[in-house]
Design an enzyme around this catalytic site. Structure first.
Site, PDB file in Angstrom:
ATOM      1  CD  GLU A 237     -19.453 -28.397 -21.467  1.00  0.00           C
ATOM      2  OE1 GLU A 237     -18.883 -29.407 -20.344  1.00  0.00           O
ATOM      3  OE2 GLU A 237     -21.052 -28.704 -21.900  1.00  0.00           O
ATOM      4  CB  THR A 350     -20.300 -45.010 -19.335  1.00  0.00           C
ATOM      5  OG1 THR A 350     -20.581 -43.189 -19.072  1.00  0.00           O
ATOM      6  CG2 THR A 350     -18.971 -45.329 -19.463  1.00  0.00           C
TER       7      THR A 350
END
Length: 358
Positions: A237, A350
């Site tokens: 991440e 997006t």
């Protein structure tokens, strides 16, 4: 809403448009604020809109600036200007605020319209706002000069204030600014930036098109290394950049969620440059997913720690929705023999929903 509208475009079945309109109508009260900037949490049964306490009552900038395409397209299809009107007001209000260094910050107060954060980043809570500025310009058939100018100004500011190079290999990355203090770390979410820059480089009036494309190529290489240099070939991440060894994975941020941002950027860069290296990179990432994230019963799962020995991988018992709707979609489009959804005819939201420009 975006998924329903894209499905309506592809299938022409009225139920998709009907349901998109119903959902949008249910959401409109979120915009009933002094500024028009919506709240982020809606309790539809109770008709209540608010923001979580930890945000200080503020809305997330990436949320309030990433809903424009869906509502604009819905207005276009229904001939009802209400939907576009509420999101256009949001854009105008946010962009009318003074932006420190010409960069957005993470939070904005829907009551006052003032930014309430001093964090500048291309990552979480800001990321897709920049992307949507560019895509609004394209979707407006290049008539909305306010969003175009804001995008170009922001990209210049990003280059001037957030770009750095690692030691010893000189990987180009984007760090964060907390007030004016740099934090040398980069989220995997930020790997959408190369695709955004590459898409923007196609604009004929972009005065820095060549520079943007070169920066896109450099950053996507860094994002590829975020994957390649872990034991599993999957990206964590977040990584921290160090004085030695370029970067490292924090154990607290070591989950591999199979996020789409790097694949998305490779897809766009391939379309823009036709350089096969981007297909080769994407295929390597896909093979790592197939080898180390696929579960025997079917499907793919989040990996608990991307630095685990491949023979000792532990899975989190879930498959993120974006793996199907974005990661695999972009892989499919990247390797398709023809250009499905060509960039001169379509813009992707997006969330990877394709809307026709005309």
């Amino acid at each position: 809403i975006g998924g329903l509208l894209s499905a309506y475009h592809l299938k022409s079945e009225p139920i998709f448009l009907q349901k998109a309109s119903e959902i949008a109508e249910m959401m409109l009260y979120a915009f009933d604020t002094d500024t028009g900037i919506p709240y982020g949490h809606l309790s539809l049964q109770e008709g209540r809109a608010d923001n979580p306490g930890w945000s200080g009552g503020s809305s997330t900038v990436s949320e309030v600036l990433s809903i424009q395409l869906e509502f604009q397209y819905l207005s276009r299809l229904t001939n009802n200007p209400t939907y576009a009107s509420v999101v256009n007001r949001v854009t105008q209000k946010v962009l009318s605020q003074k932006r420190p260094m010409n960069l957005l910050t993470q939070f904005i107060n829907p009551r006052t319209g003032k930014f309430t954060s001093n964090v500048k980043t291309m990552g979480a809570r800001i990321d897709s706002a920049y992307e949507t500025l560019l895509k609004q310009w394209i979707f407006s058939k290049r008539s909305d000069f306010m969003v175009r100018d804001a995008y170009y100004e922001s990209m210049t500011a990003m280059k001037d204030h957030l770009v750095a190079h690692s030691t010893p290999n000189g990987y180009t990355y984007l760090f964060e600014l907390h007030n004016t203090k740099p934090r040398k770390r980069m989220e995997i979410l930020t790997c959408f930036v190369p695709g955004m820059l590459a898409l923007g480089s196609l604009e004929v009036d972009n005065p820095n098109a060549a520079e943007h494309l070169q920066l896109a190529k450099e950053i996507v290489r860094t994002c590829f290394e975020f994957h390649r240099q872990t034991a599993t070939g999957l990206a964590a991440e977040l990584v921290e950049f160090t004085a030695e060894g370029d970067f490292r994975v924090k154990n607290s941020e070591a989950q591999g969620k199979l996020r789409p941002e790097t694949i998305e950027s490779l897809f766009i860069l391939y379309r823009v440059t036709r350089d096969e290296i981007y297909r080769e990179m994407a295929w390597e990432l896909f093979e790592s997913m197939r080898s180390n994230a696929r579960v025997e019963s079917g499907g793919y799962a989040t990996v608990e720690n991307v630095q685990s020995d491949p023979s000792e991988i532990q899975f989190v018992d879930k498959m993120e929705g974006f793996f199907l709707s974005q990661t695999l979609k972009y892989l499919y489009l990247l390797f398709s023999e023809t250009d499905i959804f060509p960039f001169d005819e379509y813009v992707f939201t997006t969330e990877a929903h394709a809307f026709p420009i005309n």
